[in-house]
Design a protein around this motif. Sequence first.
Motif, PDB file in Angstrom:
ATOM      1  N   ARG A  25      41.052  48.226  46.305  1.00 50.29           N
ATOM      2  CA  ARG A  25      40.316  49.305  46.972  1.00 50.29           C
ATOM      3  C   ARG A  25      39.669  48.814  48.266  1.00 50.29           C
ATOM      4  NH1 ARG A  25      38.921  50.365  41.583  1.00 50.29           N
ATOM      5  NH2 ARG A  25      36.956  49.225  41.832  1.00 50.29           N
ATOM      6  N   MET A  26      39.138  47.595  48.255  1.00 50.68           N
ATOM      7  CA  MET A  26      38.495  47.053  49.454  1.00 50.68           C
ATOM      8  C   MET A  26      39.495  46.829  50.579  1.00 50.68           C
ATOM      9  SD  MET A  26      35.910  44.260  47.753  1.00 50.68           S
ATOM     10  CE  MET A  26      35.514  43.587  49.368  1.00 50.68           C
ATOM     11  N   SER A  27      40.729  46.563  50.245  1.00 50.65           N
ATOM     12  CA  SER A  27      41.706  46.190  51.261  1.00 50.65           C
ATOM     13  C   SER A  27      42.368  47.373  51.945  1.00 50.65           C
ATOM     14  CB  SER A  27      42.801  45.331  50.621  1.00 50.65           C
ATOM     15  OG  SER A  27      43.586  46.101  49.733  1.00 50.65           O
ATOM     16  N   GLN A  28      42.210  48.558  51.421  1.00 53.37           N
ATOM     17  CA  GLN A  28      42.934  49.695  51.984  1.00 53.37           C
ATOM     18  C   GLN A  28      42.466  50.014  53.398  1.00 53.37           C
ATOM     19  OE1 GLN A  28      43.215  53.122  49.378  1.00 53.37           O
ATOM     20  NE2 GLN A  28      43.335  51.826  47.567  1.00 53.37           N
ATOM     21  N   ASP A  29      41.166  49.923  53.645  1.00 52.50           N
ATOM     22  CA  ASP A  29      40.634  50.234  54.972  1.00 52.50           C
ATOM     23  C   ASP A  29      40.549  48.998  55.860  1.00 52.50           C
ATOM     24  OD1 ASP A  29      40.345  52.897  54.270  1.00 52.50           O
ATOM     25  OD2 ASP A  29      38.336  52.558  53.440  1.00 52.50           O
ATOM     26  N   GLN A  30      40.664  47.797  55.284  1.00 50.37           N
ATOM     27  CA  GLN A  30      40.568  46.552  56.052  1.00 50.37           C
ATOM     28  C   GLN A  30      41.730  45.628  55.651  1.00 50.37           C
ATOM     29  OE1 GLN A  30      36.581  44.820  56.137  1.00 50.37           O
ATOM     30  NE2 GLN A  30      35.721  46.752  55.418  1.00 50.37           N
ATOM     31  N   PRO A  31      42.918  45.836  56.190  1.00 49.26           N
ATOM     32  CA  PRO A  31      44.083  45.058  55.764  1.00 49.26           C
ATOM     33  C   PRO A  31      43.947  43.565  56.024  1.00 49.26           C
ATOM     34  CG  PRO A  31      44.580  46.372  57.724  1.00 49.26           C
ATOM     35  CD  PRO A  31      43.256  46.842  57.218  1.00 49.26           C
ATOM     36  N   PHE A  32      43.242  43.168  57.090  1.00 51.60           N
ATOM     37  CA  PHE A  32      43.076  41.736  57.346  1.00 51.60           C
ATOM     38  C   PHE A  32      42.153  41.081  56.312  1.00 51.60           C
ATOM     39  CE2 PHE A  32      44.599  42.914  61.598  1.00 51.60           C
ATOM     40  CZ  PHE A  32      45.543  41.912  61.782  1.00 51.60           C
ATOM     41  N   LEU A  33      41.246  41.854  55.722  1.00 50.93           N
ATOM     42  CA  LEU A  33      40.405  41.330  54.658  1.00 50.93           C
ATOM     43  C   LEU A  33      41.204  41.126  53.376  1.00 50.93           C
ATOM     44  CD1 LEU A  33      37.574  40.558  53.627  1.00 50.93           C
ATOM     45  CD2 LEU A  33      37.203  42.990  53.110  1.00 50.93           C
ATOM     46  N   ALA A  34      42.258  41.907  53.204  1.00 49.40           N
ATOM     47  CA  ALA A  34      43.060  41.795  51.987  1.00 49.40           C
ATOM     48  C   ALA A  34      43.757  40.448  51.876  1.00 49.40           C
ATOM     49  CB  ALA A  34      44.106  42.913  51.955  1.00 49.40           C
ATOM     50  N   ILE A  35      44.096  39.832  52.999  1.00 46.00           N
ATOM     51  CA  ILE A  35      44.825  38.559  52.958  1.00 46.00           C
ATOM     52  C   ILE A  35      43.988  37.465  52.305  1.00 46.00           C
ATOM     53  CG2 ILE A  35      45.871  36.756  54.377  1.00 46.00           C
ATOM     54  CD1 ILE A  35      46.765  38.949  56.311  1.00 46.00           C
ATOM     55  N   PRO A  36      42.768  37.161  52.787  1.00 50.15           N
ATOM     56  CA  PRO A  36      41.982  36.127  52.093  1.00 50.15           C
ATOM     57  C   PRO A  36      41.574  36.524  50.683  1.00 50.15           C
ATOM     58  CG  PRO A  36      40.684  37.175  53.826  1.00 50.15           C
ATOM     59  CD  PRO A  36      42.086  37.629  54.008  1.00 50.15           C
ATOM     60  N   LEU A  37      41.386  37.813  50.433  1.00 58.05           N
ATOM     61  CA  LEU A  37      41.031  38.232  49.085  1.00 58.05           C
ATOM     62  C   LEU A  37      42.171  37.971  48.107  1.00 58.05           C
ATOM     63  CD1 LEU A  37      39.131  41.600  49.726  1.00 58.05           C
ATOM     64  CD2 LEU A  37      38.174  39.434  48.936  1.00 58.05           C
ATOM     65  N   MET A  38      43.393  38.264  48.522  1.00 63.47           N
ATOM     66  CA  MET A  38      44.542  38.003  47.648  1.00 63.47           C
ATOM     67  C   MET A  38      44.791  36.500  47.495  1.00 63.47           C
ATOM     68  SD  MET A  38      45.752  40.737  46.330  1.00 63.47           S
ATOM     69  CE  MET A  38      47.452  40.412  45.850  1.00 63.47           C
ATOM     70  N   MET A  39      44.487  35.719  48.514  1.00 63.21           N
ATOM     71  CA  MET A  39      44.590  34.265  48.387  1.00 63.21           C
ATOM     72  C   MET A  39      43.599  33.751  47.346  1.00 63.21           C
ATOM     73  SD  MET A  39      45.058  33.318  52.446  1.00 63.21           S
ATOM     74  CE  MET A  39      44.833  31.559  52.192  1.00 63.21           C
ATOM     75  N   LEU A  40      42.378  34.273  47.392  1.00 62.29           N
ATOM     76  CA  LEU A  40      41.378  33.889  46.399  1.00 62.29           C
ATOM     77  C   LEU A  40      41.823  34.286  44.997  1.00 62.29           C
ATOM     78  CD1 LEU A  40      38.545  32.858  45.630  1.00 62.29           C
ATOM     79  CD2 LEU A  40      37.690  35.172  46.120  1.00 62.29           C
ATOM     80  N   LEU A  41      42.393  35.465  44.882  1.00 59.54           N
ATOM     81  CA  LEU A  41      42.861  35.934  43.581  1.00 59.54           C
ATOM     82  C   LEU A  41      43.982  35.052  43.055  1.00 59.54           C
ATOM     83  CD1 LEU A  41      42.221  38.325  41.682  1.00 59.54           C
ATOM     84  CD2 LEU A  41      44.177  39.510  42.672  1.00 59.54           C
ATOM     85  N   ALA A  42      44.865  34.589  43.942  1.00 61.48           N
ATOM     86  CA  ALA A  42      45.955  33.717  43.523  1.00 61.48           C
ATOM     87  C   ALA A  42      45.433  32.396  42.974  1.00 61.48           C
ATOM     88  CB  ALA A  42      46.897  33.463  44.702  1.00 61.48           C
ATOM     89  N   VAL A  43      44.393  31.857  43.605  1.00 63.33           N
ATOM     90  CA  VAL A  43      43.813  30.583  43.156  1.00 63.33           C
ATOM     91  C   VAL A  43      43.143  30.750  41.794  1.00 63.33           C
ATOM     92  CG1 VAL A  43      42.066  28.838  43.661  1.00 63.33           C
ATOM     93  CG2 VAL A  43      43.526  29.714  45.491  1.00 63.33           C
ATOM     94  N   LEU A  44      42.490  31.872  41.573  1.00 59.67           N
ATOM     95  CA  LEU A  44      41.726  32.067  40.344  1.00 59.67           C
ATOM     96  C   LEU A  44      42.581  32.502  39.164  1.00 59.67           C
ATOM     97  CD1 LEU A  44      38.538  33.862  41.738  1.00 59.67           C
ATOM     98  CD2 LEU A  44      38.850  31.442  41.229  1.00 59.67           C
ATOM     99  N   MET A  45      43.658  33.231  39.411  1.00 63.19           N
ATOM    100  CA  MET A  45      44.438  33.788  38.311  1.00 63.19           C
ATOM    101  C   MET A  45      45.365  32.771  37.660  1.00 63.19           C
ATOM    102  SD  MET A  45      45.376  37.673  39.545  1.00 63.19           S
ATOM    103  CE  MET A  45      46.045  38.122  37.941  1.00 63.19           C
ATOM    104  N   CYS A  46      45.783  31.736  38.401  1.00 59.16           N
ATOM    105  CA  CYS A  46      46.622  30.665  37.827  1.00 59.16           C
ATOM    106  C   CYS A  46      47.891  31.219  37.179  1.00 59.16           C
ATOM    107  CB  CYS A  46      45.845  29.849  36.809  1.00 59.16           C
ATOM    108  SG  CYS A  46      44.467  28.924  37.502  1.00 59.16           S
ATOM    109  N   LEU A  47      48.611  32.082  37.897  1.00 66.44           N
ATOM    110  CA  LEU A  47      49.836  32.653  37.361  1.00 66.44           C
ATOM    111  C   LEU A  47      51.015  31.705  37.553  1.00 66.44           C
ATOM    112  CD1 LEU A  47      49.506  36.307  38.688  1.00 66.44           C
ATOM    113  CD2 LEU A  47      49.121  35.524  36.349  1.00 66.44           C
TER     114      LEU A  47
END
Length: 346
Positions: free
Chosen positions: A225-247
């Motif tokens: 939801r946060m990334s829909q209006d700020q696409p450049f913010l979505a990039i670091p947020l998804m990077m953080l999610l990748a580090v934390l989720m350990c998929l």
Amino acid sequence: MVDQIRDFLLTFSSILWEAMPFIVLGAIVAGILEELLPQQWITKFMPKAPLASAAVGGALGLIFPMCECGIVVVMRRLLKKGLPLSCCIAYMLAGPIMNVVVLLSTYYAFKTHEIDGVRIGVDMVLLRALGGFLIATITGVIVYMMSKKTGVAALVTATAMPSSLPMADDDDAMAPGKPKPLIKRLSNISSTALHDFMDITVFLILGAILAAVAKMSIQPGTIERMSQDQPFLAIPLMMLLAVLMCLCSEADAFVAASFTKMAVSAKLAFLVLGPMLDLKLLMMFTRVFRARLIATIVVCVVTLSLLYSIVIHVTYRPITGPLLWPQGTASPTLPVDKPAPIEEKK
């Protein structure tokens, strides 16, 4: 409180059991490499130029396909066999992406996604492979320059140092021309695999605990939801999610594809960084690398993944139409209902 404990146990066990088969496979492959791969052959095979050596390492995943959960043990054995450190780093980072199974799973996860009527399944495969290869190769070259200044011994632990001399307690060390009996080779492979498995599993468990704790406070829907209006913010947020989720890299594409209302560049950041860096990998790195090298790897892969995703966000276009849809419009991965035409009154 009970629900939080249950969520923690479910996350911890899912990470552990998802990674365990690949840890076992990696330990077995490492044992085979240690016993059957001649050190003289691997050192003669590698090019001398640092860029070429790192590039070979970045593409080595096509020959030795391995998930990131098991690649650390394989990389450590290759390093001990005499493979250059820059090549090993590039292989460790790009191997979980330059993997046929991973690339196929990426295609199947995105094969039905469209942008302006153009399917992007093949695009996502190529962009992910290109990003992984470039980031791993550049990081490998940077590590090579570090090792020239400090020496390899200052960057890796004693358990990962290349062994140039045979072990004194090796029965066959004094008779290299004499072939080893099959039972002796199987015993050596089993011993090496068991040692590596136990050595790495401890840190896998610690990483899974940290990831389970971190994941309890992260809600993927909030990031979307946060990334829909700020696409450049979505990039670091998804990077953080990748580090934390350990998929696992063989399944993360389906998680990224589930973010249907997110920019493709943000999904790409998730797919490129995740196999290179997460909490469990950080714990595993401590058994192979010293703190200085771990910090260098983290800074390089995070910075390069961010820059690569931003470049894709700004410049890349599919066959027709922009890759990133304009703000305020519907997601390209979802069908848009067209309003029915208004009939004129006669």
